[in-house]
Motif scaffolding. Sequence first.
Motif, PDB file in Angstrom:
ATOM      1  N   THR A 142      -1.113  -6.642   2.139  1.00  0.00           N
ATOM      2  CA  THR A 142       0.174  -6.113   1.662  1.00  0.00           C
ATOM      3  C   THR A 142       1.316  -7.020   2.090  1.00  0.00           C
ATOM      4  O   THR A 142       2.229  -7.313   1.314  1.00  0.00           O
ATOM      5  CB  THR A 142       0.390  -4.689   2.197  1.00  0.00           C
ATOM      6  OG1 THR A 142      -0.685  -3.848   1.774  1.00  0.00           O
ATOM      7  CG2 THR A 142       1.709  -4.116   1.676  1.00  0.00           C
ATOM      8  N   LEU A 143       1.269  -7.476   3.328  1.00  0.00           N
ATOM      9  CA  LEU A 143       2.291  -8.409   3.810  1.00  0.00           C
ATOM     10  C   LEU A 143       2.222  -9.728   3.041  1.00  0.00           C
ATOM     11  O   LEU A 143       3.258 -10.307   2.680  1.00  0.00           O
ATOM     12  CB  LEU A 143       2.107  -8.660   5.306  1.00  0.00           C
ATOM     13  CG  LEU A 143       2.373  -7.454   6.226  1.00  0.00           C
ATOM     14  CD1 LEU A 143       1.952  -7.774   7.652  1.00  0.00           C
ATOM     15  CD2 LEU A 143       3.844  -7.046   6.177  1.00  0.00           C
ATOM     16  N   LEU A 144       1.016 -10.184   2.778  1.00  0.00           N
ATOM     17  CA  LEU A 144       0.863 -11.419   2.007  1.00  0.00           C
ATOM     18  C   LEU A 144       1.389 -11.242   0.585  1.00  0.00           C
ATOM     19  O   LEU A 144       1.943 -12.182  -0.011  1.00  0.00           O
ATOM     20  CB  LEU A 144      -0.606 -11.845   1.978  1.00  0.00           C
ATOM     21  CG  LEU A 144      -1.188 -12.312   3.317  1.00  0.00           C
ATOM     22  CD1 LEU A 144      -2.691 -12.561   3.186  1.00  0.00           C
ATOM     23  CD2 LEU A 144      -0.488 -13.579   3.800  1.00  0.00           C
ATOM     24  N   GLN A 145       1.237 -10.038   0.043  1.00  0.00           N
ATOM     25  CA  GLN A 145       1.757  -9.778  -1.301  1.00  0.00           C
ATOM     26  C   GLN A 145       3.282  -9.827  -1.315  1.00  0.00           C
ATOM     27  O   GLN A 145       3.893 -10.258  -2.297  1.00  0.00           O
ATOM     28  CB  GLN A 145       1.264  -8.420  -1.801  1.00  0.00           C
ATOM     29  CG  GLN A 145       1.641  -8.096  -3.230  1.00  0.00           C
ATOM     30  CD  GLN A 145       1.142  -9.125  -4.230  1.00  0.00           C
ATOM     31  OE1 GLN A 145       0.018  -9.612  -4.098  1.00  0.00           O
ATOM     32  NE2 GLN A 145       1.960  -9.465  -5.221  1.00  0.00           N
ATOM     33  N   ILE A 146       3.916  -9.394  -0.221  1.00  0.00           N
ATOM     34  CA  ILE A 146       5.372  -9.526  -0.119  1.00  0.00           C
ATOM     35  C   ILE A 146       5.761 -10.995  -0.155  1.00  0.00           C
ATOM     36  O   ILE A 146       6.734 -11.382  -0.812  1.00  0.00           O
ATOM     37  CB  ILE A 146       5.889  -8.841   1.168  1.00  0.00           C
ATOM     38  CG1 ILE A 146       5.695  -7.325   1.076  1.00  0.00           C
ATOM     39  CG2 ILE A 146       7.365  -9.177   1.403  1.00  0.00           C
ATOM     40  CD1 ILE A 146       6.095  -6.576   2.338  1.00  0.00           C
ATOM     41  N   LEU A 147       4.970 -11.831   0.520  1.00  0.00           N
ATOM     42  CA  LEU A 147       5.234 -13.273   0.480  1.00  0.00           C
ATOM     43  C   LEU A 147       5.087 -13.820  -0.935  1.00  0.00           C
ATOM     44  O   LEU A 147       5.849 -14.697  -1.355  1.00  0.00           O
ATOM     45  CB  LEU A 147       4.283 -14.007   1.429  1.00  0.00           C
ATOM     46  CG  LEU A 147       4.484 -13.760   2.921  1.00  0.00           C
ATOM     47  CD1 LEU A 147       3.440 -14.526   3.729  1.00  0.00           C
ATOM     48  CD2 LEU A 147       5.885 -14.159   3.363  1.00  0.00           C
ATOM     49  N   LEU A 205       5.696  -1.874  -1.756  1.00  0.00           N
ATOM     50  CA  LEU A 205       4.684  -2.374  -0.833  1.00  0.00           C
ATOM     51  C   LEU A 205       4.894  -1.821   0.580  1.00  0.00           C
ATOM     52  O   LEU A 205       3.925  -1.515   1.288  1.00  0.00           O
ATOM     53  CB  LEU A 205       4.707  -3.900  -0.809  1.00  0.00           C
ATOM     54  CG  LEU A 205       4.186  -4.579  -2.087  1.00  0.00           C
ATOM     55  CD1 LEU A 205       4.419  -6.079  -2.045  1.00  0.00           C
ATOM     56  CD2 LEU A 205       2.701  -4.277  -2.291  1.00  0.00           C
ATOM     57  N   ILE A 206       6.153  -1.672   0.989  1.00  0.00           N
ATOM     58  CA  ILE A 206       6.418  -1.073   2.304  1.00  0.00           C
ATOM     59  C   ILE A 206       5.986   0.396   2.299  1.00  0.00           C
ATOM     60  O   ILE A 206       5.457   0.896   3.296  1.00  0.00           O
ATOM     61  CB  ILE A 206       7.897  -1.216   2.689  1.00  0.00           C
ATOM     62  CG1 ILE A 206       8.287  -2.696   2.799  1.00  0.00           C
ATOM     63  CG2 ILE A 206       8.167  -0.521   4.026  1.00  0.00           C
ATOM     64  CD1 ILE A 206       9.756  -2.930   3.090  1.00  0.00           C
ATOM     65  N   ASP A 207       6.211   1.087   1.191  1.00  0.00           N
ATOM     66  CA  ASP A 207       5.719   2.464   1.060  1.00  0.00           C
ATOM     67  C   ASP A 207       4.217   2.509   1.342  1.00  0.00           C
ATOM     68  O   ASP A 207       3.728   3.376   2.081  1.00  0.00           O
ATOM     69  CB  ASP A 207       5.970   2.990  -0.355  1.00  0.00           C
ATOM     70  CG  ASP A 207       7.424   3.329  -0.626  1.00  0.00           C
ATOM     71  OD1 ASP A 207       8.192   3.477   0.339  1.00  0.00           O
ATOM     72  OD2 ASP A 207       7.785   3.441  -1.808  1.00  0.00           O
ATOM     73  N   ASN A 208       3.495   1.562   0.742  1.00  0.00           N
ATOM     74  CA  ASN A 208       2.035   1.545   0.878  1.00  0.00           C
ATOM     75  C   ASN A 208       1.597   1.304   2.325  1.00  0.00           C
ATOM     76  O   ASN A 208       0.688   1.977   2.840  1.00  0.00           O
ATOM     77  CB  ASN A 208       1.435   0.459  -0.019  1.00  0.00           C
ATOM     78  CG  ASN A 208       1.620   0.753  -1.488  1.00  0.00           C
ATOM     79  OD1 ASN A 208       1.882   1.886  -1.882  1.00  0.00           O
ATOM     80  ND2 ASN A 208       1.485  -0.264  -2.327  1.00  0.00           N
ATOM     81  N   ILE A 209       2.242   0.357   2.972  1.00  0.00           N
ATOM     82  CA  ILE A 209       1.818   0.000   4.330  1.00  0.00           C
ATOM     83  C   ILE A 209       2.193   1.102   5.325  1.00  0.00           C
ATOM     84  O   ILE A 209       1.476   1.349   6.296  1.00  0.00           O
ATOM     85  CB  ILE A 209       2.420  -1.372   4.731  1.00  0.00           C
ATOM     86  CG1 ILE A 209       1.551  -2.038   5.791  1.00  0.00           C
ATOM     87  CG2 ILE A 209       3.851  -1.248   5.232  1.00  0.00           C
ATOM     88  CD1 ILE A 209       1.920  -3.484   6.057  1.00  0.00           C
TER      89      ILE A 209
END
Length: 273
Positions: free
Chosen positions: A77-82, A160-164
């Motif tokens: 998820t963090l990589l997807q933010i990148l 994405l933050i919602d998901n994490i």
Amino acid sequence: MAAGTISITAAFTACVDCFGYVQLGRHFGRDFQTDLLALNCARLRLTRWGQAVNIYEDPYLGRLDAKPAEIQTAKDTLLQILVLFANTENISKYKLNAKAGDDLSILGPDDMDPAVMVINNKMRELAIRRQRGSSVLKTASWALYHRSALKELIVNITSLIDNIETLFPAPQSQVALVREETAQIEDEQSLNLVESAAQDVDSLLQTAAKEAITSHQYSNVVIKGKAQTGDTFRSDWKGKAIGASHTYDGVKVDKEGKALIGNKYGGTDFWDG
């Protein structure tokens, strides 16, 4: 950056850094300052989650029963933010195909409302304070010239933050941290800006800002000894008082009672009297 070789802490640090690389074209003007604050709300929210789950120290992110696949999902998820930031960087290359006469200058401090600059810097400071180490990224700032690209970036990062946060929740710690954030915002105008910018991005921050603005209300209070209600500030506190007036409905202090009902801004401590 090879996804298989980067740790989750390095991915987190890189994400926090990327927020600082995004710049806006000057033609956005002051009308879109709230969008910039919204982006900073997303960064603050991400760092709040990171601190709440102790990302730099706890490999299980606050969940002893966390499975390796779930840890990997958080990292992905963090990589997807990148990836989202990388996509906006590619969009910014519109500059290379710009037409003659297009304004490609960057929105700078002199182009922004001073109040927005103050809260923008404060939010950046709060976020960076939660970051450790240097980023593995090798990149420079880039500019966005279309509001649609900025709005899409904010919406996708928020999702994405919602998901994490759903996968690794830490509600109690996050509530405590968000209250610390709003406590460092010293005036009602800034709190109003934050409340507006946090809408649909950071519900915790939006609620905390609203609560900081709202007046204290007291109903059916009976004091028989010594009591102090409302906010308390140390004698060396030098900030400004925030919040609206107090509302009282049915406060009774007995003959031997002593009460301070309202905010305390300094001087001798009430309990020493």
